[in-house]
Motif scaffolding. Sequence first.
Motif, short mmCIF file in Angstrom:
data_model
loop_
_atom_site.label_atom_id
_atom_site.label_comp_id
_atom_site.label_asym_id
_atom_site.label_seq_id
_atom_site.Cartn_x
_atom_site.Cartn_y
_atom_site.Cartn_z
N VAL A 112 5.02 -5.58 -5.75
CA VAL A 112 5.74 -4.57 -6.51
C VAL A 112 5.26 -3.15 -6.20
CG1 VAL A 112 4.21 -4.67 -8.53
CG2 VAL A 112 6.63 -4.05 -8.83
N SER A 113 4.01 -3.00 -5.78
CA SER A 113 3.48 -1.68 -5.42
C SER A 113 4.06 -1.15 -4.11
CB SER A 113 1.96 -1.75 -5.29
OG SER A 113 1.60 -2.53 -4.15
N ARG A 114 4.67 -2.04 -3.31
CA ARG A 114 5.19 -1.73 -1.98
C ARG A 114 4.06 -1.34 -1.02
NH1 ARG A 114 8.81 2.38 -1.51
NH2 ARG A 114 10.09 1.23 -0.04
N ASN A 115 2.87 -1.73 -1.34
CA ASN A 115 1.69 -1.47 -0.52
C ASN A 115 1.40 -2.71 0.31
OD1 ASN A 115 -0.99 -1.34 0.41
ND2 ASN A 115 -1.66 -0.09 -1.31
N PRO A 116 1.55 -2.67 1.63
CA PRO A 116 1.31 -3.86 2.45
C PRO A 116 -0.10 -4.44 2.30
CG PRO A 116 2.53 -2.23 3.71
CD PRO A 116 2.09 -1.56 2.45
N ALA A 117 -1.09 -3.58 2.07
CA ALA A 117 -2.46 -4.08 1.90
C ALA A 117 -2.59 -4.87 0.60
CB ALA A 117 -3.45 -2.92 1.92
N ALA A 118 -1.89 -4.46 -0.45
CA ALA A 118 -1.91 -5.22 -1.71
C ALA A 118 -1.28 -6.59 -1.50
CB ALA A 118 -1.18 -4.45 -2.81
N LEU A 119 -0.19 -6.63 -0.75
CA LEU A 119 0.44 -7.91 -0.43
C LEU A 119 -0.52 -8.80 0.33
CD1 LEU A 119 2.96 -9.76 -0.20
CD2 LEU A 119 3.53 -8.53 1.90
N TYR A 120 -1.21 -8.23 1.31
CA TYR A 120 -2.19 -9.00 2.09
C TYR A 120 -3.30 -9.54 1.20
CZ TYR A 120 -6.54 -9.44 4.70
OH TYR A 120 -7.74 -9.87 5.17
N ARG A 121 -3.85 -8.70 0.30
CA ARG A 121 -4.93 -9.15 -0.56
C ARG A 121 -4.48 -10.29 -1.48
NH1 ARG A 121 -6.00 -3.43 -0.69
NH2 ARG A 121 -4.83 -3.22 -2.65
N CYS A 122 -3.25 -10.18 -1.99
CA CYS A 122 -2.72 -11.26 -2.85
C CYS A 122 -2.58 -12.56 -2.07
CB CYS A 122 -1.38 -10.84 -3.44
SG CYS A 122 -1.46 -9.52 -4.66
N LEU A 123 -2.02 -12.47 -0.87
CA LEU A 123 -1.83 -13.67 -0.08
C LEU A 123 -3.17 -14.29 0.30
CD1 LEU A 123 0.18 -15.56 1.29
CD2 LEU A 123 0.08 -14.09 3.33
N ARG A 124 -4.14 -13.46 0.60
CA ARG A 124 -5.48 -13.97 0.92
C ARG A 124 -6.05 -14.76 -0.26
NH1 ARG A 124 -9.70 -9.39 2.19
NH2 ARG A 124 -9.45 -9.10 -0.07
N ALA A 166 1.36 -2.18 8.56
CA ALA A 166 2.05 -0.90 8.41
C ALA A 166 1.42 -0.18 7.22
CB ALA A 166 3.54 -1.14 8.16
N LEU A 167 1.09 1.08 7.38
CA LEU A 167 0.30 1.79 6.37
C LEU A 167 1.19 2.63 5.46
CD1 LEU A 167 -2.76 2.84 8.57
CD2 LEU A 167 -2.36 0.73 7.28
N PHE A 168 1.87 1.94 4.55
CA PHE A 168 2.70 2.60 3.55
C PHE A 168 2.01 2.58 2.19
CE2 PHE A 168 6.02 1.00 6.52
CZ PHE A 168 6.69 2.20 6.78
N HIS A 169 2.26 3.60 1.37
CA HIS A 169 1.93 3.60 -0.06
C HIS A 169 0.46 3.28 -0.36
CE1 HIS A 169 6.15 4.17 -0.75
NE2 HIS A 169 6.41 3.13 0.01
N GLY A 170 -0.43 3.94 0.37
CA GLY A 170 -1.85 3.81 0.09
C GLY A 170 -2.55 2.70 0.85
#
Length: 215
Positions: A112-124, A166-170
């Motif tokens: 929901v943050s649209r932050n690819p790193a947040a998505l990665y951390r959740c999937l990890r 991709a480095l979007f939204h922090g």
Amino acid sequence: TWWSRFGRWDAIAWRPDVTARRLSAWITHADFLLTGADEAFTASFRGQIARHTRHVFCAARFAPAGDARIAAAAGLAVAGLYFRGGRRWIRRGTDLLARELESQILADGNHVSRNPAALYRCLRALTLLRAHLITAQADVPAAVQHAIDRMAPMLRFLCHGDGGLALFHGAAKEDVRTIKAVLALSATQAKPPASAPYGGFERLAAERTLVIIDS
């Protein structure tokens, strides 16, 4: 050394999500850490695992909003698998996880943050939890499996040709080898979708050129 410096309390080190990530890592690598260890270290290690678990059990719901709560919930569920009577920890962790996944993971698999790193951390966090559940011959909650199935293709969608995010939204750079390992652990072979309408991204690919657009 960590125990002597931070073992009693530290505001950052004992934040619920940080504690949960460390707890998952220690449990994952427990066999390596305890092989050849003396009785004093083994007792200290097990005592710290128990203390970490009790802390996350009490504090998981107070983790910062966002992917930190998913990390805290997943870490609590992992710990519950390895304690006699840990069923309540698993239940608390998976219940919190189901609620957070419903509110944080969009229909196309984006965070929901649209932050690819947040998505990665959740999937990890989710792939590590699933690996422990399978090892313990426990059922993988449907909410966890469905989230992994949506998130892994979306993480591929949000990676450049070299595998970097991709480095979007922090988002900040993450280790490419670790990203690839997480995707492998997801056991999901689905290719990136053609579009990400809920997250608001588009992806154009032609030969060696790849463009990821925040639309």
